[in-house]
Design a protein around this motif. Structure first.
Motif, PDB file in Angstrom:
ATOM      1  N   TYR A  10       0.841  -1.196   0.000  1.00 58.45           N
ATOM      2  CA  TYR A  10       0.000   0.000   0.000  1.00 58.45           C
ATOM      3  C   TYR A  10       0.878   1.247   0.000  1.00 58.45           C
ATOM      4  N   LEU A  11       0.441   2.250  -0.734  1.00 57.35           N
ATOM      5  CA  LEU A  11       1.069   3.568  -0.686  1.00 57.35           C
ATOM      6  C   LEU A  11       0.025   4.581  -0.245  1.00 57.35           C
ATOM      7  N   THR A  13      -0.359   8.641   0.207  1.00 65.34           N
ATOM      8  CA  THR A  13       0.145  10.011   0.150  1.00 65.34           C
ATOM      9  C   THR A  13      -0.482  10.799   1.299  1.00 65.34           C
ATOM     10  N   ARG A  38       3.791   2.160   2.508  1.00 61.64           N
ATOM     11  CA  ARG A  38       4.660   3.308   2.243  1.00 61.64           C
ATOM     12  C   ARG A  38       3.900   4.589   2.568  1.00 61.64           C
ATOM     13  N   PHE A  40       4.063   8.534   2.179  1.00 63.74           N
ATOM     14  CA  PHE A  40       4.703   9.567   1.371  1.00 63.74           C
ATOM     15  C   PHE A  40       4.160  10.911   1.817  1.00 63.74           C
ATOM     16  N   VAL A  73       8.268   6.530  -5.764  1.00 63.67           N
ATOM     17  CA  VAL A  73       7.752   5.925  -4.533  1.00 63.67           C
ATOM     18  C   VAL A  73       6.645   4.925  -4.820  1.00 63.67           C
ATOM     19  N   SER A  74       6.023   5.009  -5.993  1.00 67.46           N
ATOM     20  CA  SER A  74       4.897   4.121  -6.299  1.00 67.46           C
ATOM     21  C   SER A  74       5.298   2.889  -7.107  1.00 67.46           C
ATOM     22  N   VAL A  77       3.841  -0.839  -6.223  1.00 60.41           N
ATOM     23  CA  VAL A  77       2.673  -0.671  -5.347  1.00 60.41           C
ATOM     24  C   VAL A  77       1.474  -1.419  -5.918  1.00 60.41           C
ATOM     25  N   PHE A  80      -3.053   2.155  -4.160  1.00 59.38           N
ATOM     26  CA  PHE A  80      -2.650   3.552  -3.976  1.00 59.38           C
ATOM     27  C   PHE A  80      -3.788   4.277  -3.271  1.00 59.38           C
TER      28      PHE A  80
END
Length: 365
Positions: A10-11, A13, A38, A40, A73-74, A77, A80
């Motif tokens: 998982y990311l 933001t 992650r 960010f 960074v993605s 992934v 998102f």
């Protein structure tokens, strides 16, 4: 191989922000098929790496307006969650900066999903893509299909409406590898809970006035509020549904809701701030309108020399005086959402955090 070894990446933001922290906690506690999270964010908190599970938590500093950073960074992934946003209804941030973060940043997210072959994107939108508007048109017990006179005057709701449109229109877009991008949007009403900065701001106002809180919003006004932990839980369920039932959830927008009571912003906040003995002083609404006008005038006069941006202005007062509540079961029907925390738990968890405010004030001095 175990779920942890083959699990999802998982990311998030805005992962170190208010909602991001709740998203991290809920994912760690409730997502079984999880390998890595992650976070960010432009302003990072390295302590968020510290937890008691074997899930890897990676905290990365970066700017959502920098496409190269978002792309990097993605990579790798699976899901998102785009929660990064610049919230401003006080004229503290220039309009071009708000658009760069909220609109251009969202465009960067879509492009990164396409280039990196990411198939699932959950966007954190806002009720303000709909309203309340400054004309005072109420939205009472409305749902996702309720007609409403959407009328935006501030850069923030304008930018969120544009960003949500970008996300929903991207549903079905082909990504590298030949698969499709599936997207959905979640619209929280007024979020509250631990780490909510606005609650701290209201507390500080009460301290500065010697314990007096001046209020004048009509008592019949009501607003929808939703606990941050339940908003995070809805994100997790929406992400699962995108993977399992993309034809149902993809391209859809959902209001976030729970069991929190409908009250005006003033009355809702006082449920927690009354613990400090603050006293409410009711003033005529016309007085608040005069003060809001005065604040806007002073902001314009002082703009060349300083940034005068109090919480009260004509826009925030109009929003506070306009009822906006939702009554919907769309998230329940589409992905079996029900609140993870009931109202008693939401109130207890929030109050426990609010009770630390005086201790933090002493440390600051």
């Amino acid at each position: 191989m175990s779920d942890r070894e083959t699990g999802l990446v998982y990311l998030i933001t805005g992962g170190c922000g208010f909602l991001g922290r709740h998203l991290l906690q809920v994912l760690l506690e409730k997502e079984d098929k999880l390998r890595e999270i992650r976070l960010f964010d432009k302003h990072i908190d390295p302590t968020l790496r510290e937890h008691n599970t074997d899930v890897q938590v990676v905290v990365t500093a970066g700017d959502i307006t920098d496409y190269a950073s978002v792309l990097e960074v993605s990579r790798g992934v699976d899901v998102f969650i785009h929660a990064a946003s610049l919230v401003d209804v006080w004229h503290r941030v220039p309009e071009h900066v708000i658009n760069a973060v909220n609109v251009q940043g969202t465009e960067n997210v879509i492009k990164a999903c396409v280039e990196n072959g990411i198939q699932y994107l959950v966007y954190t939108s806002s009720m303000e893509v709909v309203g309340p508007n400054v004309k005072g048109d109420s939205f009472v017990r409305g749902n996702e299909d309720t007609p409403y006179n959407v009328y935006h005057t501030m850069p923030y709701p304008k930018s969120k409406a544009k960003a949500e449109k970008i996300v929903l229109e991207a549903n079905g877009t082909k990504v590298n590898g030949g698969a499709c991008l599936h997207t959905c949007s979640l619209r929280p009403t007024g979020i509250y809970g631990e780490q909510h900065q606005l609650m701290k701001d209201f507390y500080q106002n009460g301290v500065r006035t010697g314990g007096w809180l001046f209020q004048g919003v009509p008592s019949e006004t009501e607003h929808g509020r939703v606990y941050a932990g339940n908003v995070a839980w809805m994100h997790l369920l929406a992400a699962r549904a995108l993977r399992e039932h993309p034809d149902t959830v993809g391209g859809e927008a959902y209001f976030c809701y729970d069991d929190s009571p409908y009250k005006s912003y003033e009355d809702f906040n006082m449920q927690f701030l009354s613990a400090f003995g603050f006293r409410e002083v009711r003033v005529p609404l016309i007085v608040l309108w005069f003060l809001a006008f005065f604040n806007d005038l002073m902001r314009w006069i002082l703009k060349p020399v300083c940034n005068y941006t109090p919480l009260l202005n004509r826009y925030t007062l109009a929003v506070a005086c306009t009822s906006f509540t939702v009554c919907t079961d769309k998230a329940l029907r589409h992905f079996q959402y029900s609140p993870l925390y009931d109202w008693d738990q939401c109130r207890m968890r929030t109050q426990k955090w609010v009770d630390t405010f005086p201790l933090e004030s002493k440390k600051a001095t």
